[in-house]
Write a protein that holds these residues in place. Structure first.
Motif: not given
Length: 427
Positions: A117-133
């Motif tokens: 889970d520590d990878w999330a700060d460095h490798a964002p995923g794409l599920k929501t509009l917030d993620d996309a922006l």
């Protein structure tokens, strides 16, 4: 029938939840749709927002507007924390509770980092509009930081983009990033050549697009490589940090790493108190109800459903829509004192775009590649968008992009510095 209409609570305004809500329009029930956002999102085109091809309103529409003519439906913008199955109550994070006679849980999935889970700060995923922006900001800011960088090694790192996961989202992101670097940003910078950007697609499995037939998968890989994407398969990512990614024995300096490798079911599933599968999804009965709780239905990515041949029903939009309609049919049957119908998944095939005039389509025995597949993909996605305005806007945006190679939504919004890993921020 009770004196007051039966209350159906639907959690999630995605494909499954919205299609269930609409399918209950003529039923003698009250429907309350709960979602943490105020909009329905067409997720198959989310990567286009992330890569500046479309703006957020092109692929999203307010839930209240969509359901404005459905008199038996109420929309509440709430974040659901848990389900109290004994009290038949949905518990929200603000302390409120919503009682139900029937519950439809369609809260979808989130990113899965396979125990890292520590990878999330460095490798964002794409599920929501917030993620996309967020991703769009990071991609565009990387070119800006490269332009301002004097050190050649640091500049190369800013111009290196690594995408983890070779499914449709990863393939689409990789192909589009190459197009942005080679064409959209051409002649806009003075100190860097955007066309020299390095785009890597990292897949742990033996091939990209593993859900497609092997021949189409091979075609997609070859097309990606012709575009300039470096495709690496057969080696899982070992580590991701602020400065890059480790694959096998190789360390790749990359300031922009994007995650498209896996998803996990919504944590709401755990509050039902029933056994879950390995991915955290809820195994359901043939009518999509929960064993031991026939008043609860699960649909979409949160449901674990097996086809007659033993293969799982995939977590794709057509499957979620079918599950939403199935749940509505089951509720109507229950109210009429009839047995609920069984869910039968109809497979409409797989589609993925690779780049400009390149895609792969698998529809039963029909297999398309190249320009014909791309036109098929484009037509299908425009057709399934909700609302005439969305279809018209997307069609105009894509027409302009096709002839000009420009991507209209290239404005960096928000705090770009805050998106960068801490080691790269200015003091």
């Amino acid at each position: 029938m009770p004196a007051t209409p039966c209350h159906v609570v639907i959690v999630g305004g995605g494909f499954a939840g919205l299609w269930a809500t609409r399918a209950l329009a003529a039923a003698p029930v009250r429907v309350t749709l709960l979602d943490r956002g105020n909009h329905h999102l067409f997720q198959p085109l989310l990567y286009q927002v992330a890569t500046a091809g479309l703006s957020a309103p092109d692929i999203a529409a307010p839930l209240r507007h969509i359901l404005r003519r459905q008199r038996n439906a109420t929309v509440l913008m709430e974040t659901v924390a848990a389900i109290d199955t004994r009290a038949r109550r949905v518990l929200c994070t603000n302390g409120r509770g919503v009682d139900y006679d029937f519950l439809v849980l369609a809260s979808g999935a989130t990113h899965a980092y396979f125990g890292h889970d520590d990878w999330a700060d460095h490798a964002p995923g794409l599920k929501t509009l917030d993620d996309a922006l967020h991703i769009r900001r990071r991609i565009l800011s990387a070119f800006e930081r490269a332009e301002a960088e004097h050190d050649p090694a640091a500049r190369r790192a800013w111009l290196t983009f690594a995408i983890v996961g070779g499914g449709p989202t990863g393939v689409e992101l990789a192909g589009t990033l190459v197009e942005i670097a080679r064409h959209t940003l051409a002649r806009e910078f003075r100190r860097i050549d955007p066309g020299a950007a390095r785009v890597l697609l990292l897949e742990a499995g033996p091939r990209v697009l593993a859900s497609f037939p092997e021949a189409l998968s091979a075609h997609a890989r070859a097309q990606l490589q012709r575009l300039g994407v470096e495709v690496r398969t057969g080696q899982p990512v070992q580590a991701i940090d602020a400065d890059g990614v480790c694959v096998g024995a190789d360390r790749i300096p990359a300031r922009t790493v994007l995650w498209a490798a896996g998803v996990a079911a919504s944590p709401l599933a755990r509050t039902l108190g029933v056994p879950l599968d390995r991915a955290g999804r809820v195994p359901v009965q043939p009518d999509l109800s929960v064993a031991g709780a026939p008043e609860i239905f699960v649909a979409g990515d949160l449901a674990s459903v097996q086809r007659p041949d033993g293969r799982p029903v995939p977590g794709v939009a057509p499957a979620a829509k079918q599950m939403g309609r199935q749940v509505a049919a089951a509720i109507r049957a229950r109210l009429a004192g009839k047995p609920a119908p069984r869910f039968r998944y109809r497979d409409f095939g797989n589609l993925a775009t690779i780049g400009r005039m390149a895609a792969v389509v698998h529809l039963g025995r029909l297999r398309l590649t190249g320009a014909l597949a791309w036109w098929f993909w484009l037509t299908a996605h425009i057709y399934f968008l909700i609302g005439f305005r969305n279809r018209l806007s997307v069609m105009l945006s894509w027409t302009w992009a096709y002839w000009s190679y420009q991507r209209a939504a290239r404005i960096i919004l928000g705090d770009a510095a805050a998106d960068q890993p801490r080691s790269t921020r200015q003091a």
